[in-house]
Design a protein around this motif. Structure first.
Motif, PDB file in Angstrom:
ATOM      1  N   THR A 179       0.800  -1.213   0.000  1.00 48.43           N
ATOM      2  CA  THR A 179       0.000   0.000   0.000  1.00 48.43           C
ATOM      3  C   THR A 179       0.833   1.264   0.000  1.00 48.43           C
ATOM      4  O   THR A 179       0.331   2.332  -0.313  1.00 48.43           O
ATOM      5  N   LEU A 180       2.079   1.155   0.381  1.00 47.65           N
ATOM      6  CA  LEU A 180       2.944   2.334   0.423  1.00 47.65           C
ATOM      7  C   LEU A 180       3.609   2.559  -0.930  1.00 47.65           C
ATOM      8  O   LEU A 180       3.935   1.609  -1.633  1.00 47.65           O
ATOM      9  N   MET A 181       3.834   3.812  -1.265  1.00 46.24           N
ATOM     10  CA  MET A 181       4.600   4.126  -2.456  1.00 46.24           C
ATOM     11  C   MET A 181       6.068   3.880  -2.179  1.00 46.24           C
ATOM     12  O   MET A 181       6.587   4.264  -1.134  1.00 46.24           O
ATOM     13  N   SER A 182       6.762   3.231  -3.098  1.00 45.70           N
ATOM     14  CA  SER A 182       8.207   3.114  -2.974  1.00 45.70           C
ATOM     15  C   SER A 182       8.794   4.468  -3.293  1.00 45.70           C
ATOM     16  O   SER A 182       8.395   5.130  -4.237  1.00 45.70           O
ATOM     17  N   ALA A 183       9.753   4.902  -2.495  1.00 45.88           N
ATOM     18  CA  ALA A 183      10.303   6.246  -2.679  1.00 45.88           C
ATOM     19  C   ALA A 183      11.780   6.239  -2.363  1.00 45.88           C
ATOM     20  O   ALA A 183      12.239   5.545  -1.481  1.00 45.88           O
ATOM     21  N   SER A 184      12.532   7.019  -3.069  1.00 49.01           N
ATOM     22  CA  SER A 184      13.949   7.160  -2.789  1.00 49.01           C
ATOM     23  C   SER A 184      14.124   7.876  -1.465  1.00 49.01           C
ATOM     24  O   SER A 184      13.368   8.774  -1.123  1.00 49.01           O
ATOM     25  N   THR A 185      15.107   7.468  -0.671  1.00 51.16           N
ATOM     26  CA  THR A 185      15.363   8.145   0.584  1.00 51.16           C
ATOM     27  C   THR A 185      15.906   9.548   0.375  1.00 51.16           C
ATOM     28  O   THR A 185      16.088  10.279   1.326  1.00 51.16           O
ATOM     29  N   HIS A 186      16.159   9.932  -0.878  1.00 51.73           N
ATOM     30  CA  HIS A 186      16.528  11.309  -1.169  1.00 51.73           C
ATOM     31  C   HIS A 186      15.304  12.215  -1.199  1.00 51.73           C
ATOM     32  O   HIS A 186      15.436  13.428  -1.137  1.00 51.73           O
ATOM     33  N   ALA A 187      14.101  11.639  -1.329  1.00 53.36           N
ATOM     34  CA  ALA A 187      12.889  12.444  -1.410  1.00 53.36           C
ATOM     35  C   ALA A 187      12.678  13.189  -0.098  1.00 53.36           C
ATOM     36  O   ALA A 187      13.019  12.709   0.981  1.00 53.36           O
ATOM     37  N   ALA A 188      12.091  14.367  -0.198  1.00 55.03           N
ATOM     38  CA  ALA A 188      11.825  15.170   0.997  1.00 55.03           C
ATOM     39  C   ALA A 188      10.845  14.445   1.902  1.00 55.03           C
ATOM     40  O   ALA A 188       9.830  13.924   1.445  1.00 55.03           O
ATOM     41  N   ARG A 189      11.159  14.407   3.188  1.00 50.40           N
ATOM     42  CA  ARG A 189      10.282  13.763   4.164  1.00 50.40           C
ATOM     43  C   ARG A 189       9.903  14.803   5.208  1.00 50.40           C
ATOM     44  O   ARG A 189      10.739  15.577   5.674  1.00 50.40           O
ATOM     45  N   HIS A 190       8.645  14.804   5.578  1.00 47.68           N
ATOM     46  CA  HIS A 190       8.134  15.726   6.584  1.00 47.68           C
ATOM     47  C   HIS A 190       7.652  14.878   7.761  1.00 47.68           C
ATOM     48  O   HIS A 190       6.574  14.287   7.714  1.00 47.68           O
ATOM     49  N   ILE A 191       8.479  14.812   8.787  1.00 48.40           N
ATOM     50  CA  ILE A 191       8.239  13.918   9.921  1.00 48.40           C
ATOM     51  C   ILE A 191       7.669  14.716  11.094  1.00 48.40           C
ATOM     52  O   ILE A 191       8.222  15.748  11.485  1.00 48.40           O
ATOM     53  N   ILE A 192       6.557  14.236  11.643  1.00 46.30           N
ATOM     54  CA  ILE A 192       5.947  14.847  12.818  1.00 46.30           C
ATOM     55  C   ILE A 192       6.092  13.893  13.995  1.00 46.30           C
ATOM     56  O   ILE A 192       5.736  12.709  13.897  1.00 46.30           O
ATOM     57  N   ILE A 193       6.617  14.398  15.113  1.00 42.78           N
ATOM     58  CA  ILE A 193       6.681  13.638  16.359  1.00 42.78           C
ATOM     59  C   ILE A 193       5.656  14.234  17.309  1.00 42.78           C
ATOM     60  O   ILE A 193       5.691  15.440  17.588  1.00 42.78           O
ATOM     61  N   VAL A 194       4.734  13.416  17.793  1.00 48.00           N
ATOM     62  CA  VAL A 194       3.728  13.880  18.743  1.00 48.00           C
ATOM     63  C   VAL A 194       4.153  13.457  20.144  1.00 48.00           C
ATOM     64  O   VAL A 194       4.161  12.267  20.464  1.00 48.00           O
ATOM     65  N   GLY A 195       4.532  14.432  20.949  1.00 46.26           N
ATOM     66  CA  GLY A 195       4.945  14.149  22.320  1.00 46.26           C
ATOM     67  C   GLY A 195       6.361  14.586  22.604  1.00 46.26           C
ATOM     68  O   GLY A 195       7.303  14.122  21.953  1.00 46.26           O
ATOM     69  N   GLY A 196       6.525  15.470  23.586  1.00 51.05           N
ATOM     70  CA  GLY A 196       7.842  15.973  23.954  1.00 51.05           C
ATOM     71  C   GLY A 196       8.376  15.358  25.230  1.00 51.05           C
ATOM     72  O   GLY A 196       9.052  16.039  26.020  1.00 51.05           O
ATOM     73  N   GLY A 197       8.077  14.076  25.437  1.00 49.90           N
ATOM     74  CA  GLY A 197       8.683  13.355  26.553  1.00 49.90           C
ATOM     75  C   GLY A 197       9.998  12.742  26.120  1.00 49.90           C
ATOM     76  O   GLY A 197      10.540  13.064  25.057  1.00 49.90           O
ATOM     77  N   ILE A 198      10.516  11.831  26.932  1.00 46.04           N
ATOM     78  CA  ILE A 198      11.842  11.284  26.643  1.00 46.04           C
ATOM     79  C   ILE A 198      11.847  10.456  25.364  1.00 46.04           C
ATOM     80  O   ILE A 198      12.836  10.473  24.623  1.00 46.04           O
ATOM     81  N   ILE A 199      10.754   9.765  25.048  1.00 44.63           N
ATOM     82  CA  ILE A 199      10.725   8.974  23.820  1.00 44.63           C
ATOM     83  C   ILE A 199      10.709   9.895  22.610  1.00 44.63           C
ATOM     84  O   ILE A 199      11.476   9.700  21.652  1.00 44.63           O
TER      85      ILE A 199
END
Length: 427
Positions: free
Chosen positions: A25-45
């Protein structure tokens, strides 16, 4: 065939094609492609995951935004109010073996001894009686006590227990009250950090590499495409509502994680703790004690006591089933719970009794309601989960963060075999 979530051998190059566990179901993508990563939670993890992502060789051309709901900044929950124990004997072993070594590396690389109080400590089981001053009133014991299971990973050989007293340098508990003391782990198997300082240090180090942070920003909804690919995160802050585009979202919101992922089997256990500054004329040797204290109130009391290098001592008691509030800033501290805890630990130590109480606090530990945990891995295209660490979030944060960074940017977890912890095993 090797699992998609675990493989040994050379790492994938950043120019190779990234393959997910959800390749159908996922598109195959080069790791050079721009990635927009969101982390929810500012605890230690969340903060440690941000650190490892920014150090990953495939991080270039990517952006990371961390959303923290508290208006007071990172590490306002369990990550700032824990004891800070780091142990080779923790659980689950799949992540412990990676995480302890990562703690050692981080301390060496970034001056952890001075920056976040990293040091090796001895850990022992103490059993004995408590003394109470006659003028003190008994505040009673807490109802609905819940074990935090901190000693679950330990095996104590009763045959090695000494009945002849304490270690020579463990002078801050009263010898005449001691019924038995035994070491609970070999030398070098237990260490500690100051959890708030470690968490905020990870955050600052990640910010140096480009991490963006939104404080007082509560994620309210995950948005998906028609193919179930994560596309954005909706949020609320002091200015209103908004949305951030995302290719990848990592949920590290502890006990609050189910607010974004319905059905996630995580619940919160409230735990109280106190921090006592001991008199400077009475040094505190570096020990962590798991105690069983009788003659104080009813039954046996089992506070954990952690001596810290800054002259303070941290102590925590059992958990309870208080309802989880909407925001970490709204956690209520039960003054009676803290008073019971103070009375228990003061009953076996003049240093603790004579010290100044600096903090009375409470936090919620994220616990799997179906047993086991933590939950670490990919739930659906672009959606990752890292929560449910119970009382071992501090110890297992670096291993968790390293695994998640590999899964997001490599498509595979390479540092450990975490198949038993992946989300599909829990819900």
């Amino acid at each position: 065939m090797k699992s998609d979530e675990h493989a040994k051998g050379p790492s994938l190059s950043c120019s190779s094609i990234r393959t997910s566990t959800f390749s159908s179901t996922l598109m195959s993508a080069s790791t050079h492609a721009a990635r927009h990563i969101i982390i929810v939670g500012g605890g230690i993890i969340g903060c440690t995951t941000a650190y490892y992502l920014t150090r990953h060789p495939c991080f270039h051309n990517s952006t990371i935004t961390l959303l923290e709901a508290s208006h007071h900044g990172a590490a306002q929950g369990a990550s700032g109010k824990a004891g800070g124990l780091v142990a080779r004997w923790a659980y689950p072993k799949e992540i412990v073996d990676v995480s302890f070594e990562e703690h050692v590396k981080l301390a060496k690389e970034h001056g952890g001894q001075d920056r976040w109080g990293w040091r090796f400590v001895d850990v022992g089981s103490w059993e004995g009686r408590g003394e109470v001053l006659e003028q003190e009133e008994d505040p009673g014991n807490l109802a609905r006590k819940k074990s935090l299971e901190k000693t679950r990973g330990l095996t104590v050989d009763s045959g090695t227990r000494t009945q002849k007293g304490l270690p020579d340098d463990l002078i801050w508990v009263k010898e005449h009250l001691t019924e038995s003391y035994s070491p609970m782990a070999r030398s070098g198997a237990t260490a500690q950090v100051h959890p708030y300082l470690f968490t905020t240090s990870m955050l600052e180090l990640a910010k140096e590499k480009g991490l963006q942070v939104k404080i007082g920003c509560a994620a309210t909804k995950l948005v998906y495409s028609s193919t179930n690919q994560i596309t954005s995160v909706e949020y609320k802050d002091s200015t209103g509502s908004g949305s951030i585009t995302a290719t990848d979202v990592i949920i590290c919101a502890g006990a609050w994680s189910p607010n974004l992922i319905p059905g996630l089997p995580i619940e919160g256990t409230r735990a109280h703790s106190v921090v006592i500054r001991t008199p400077p004329t009475k040094p505190i040797a570096p020990y962590v004690l798991f105690t069983e204290i009788t003659c104080i109130g009813q039954g046996v009391n089992t506070p954990e006591i952690y001596a810290r290098p800054d002259g303070t001592v941290y102590a925590c008691g059992p958990g309870d089933e208080s309802p989880l509030p909407d925001n970490v800033d709204d956690v209520v501290v039960d003054s009676t719970a803290c008073q019971v805890l103070l009375r228990n630990v003061s009953s076996i130590s003049d240093q603790l009794r004579d010290g100044e109480v600096e903090k009375r606090q409470a936090c919620f530990l994220p616990v799997s309601s179906v047993g086991g945990g933590p939950i670490i891995g990919q739930r659906s295209p672009g959606l990752y989960i890292a929560t449910g660490h119970t009382c071992w979030g501090i110890s297992n944060a670096p291993g968790t963060a390293k695994a998640i960074s590999e899964l997001v940017l490599d498509g595979k977890i390479r540092c450990a075999n975490l198949k038993s912890l992946q989300p599909s095993k829990f819900f």
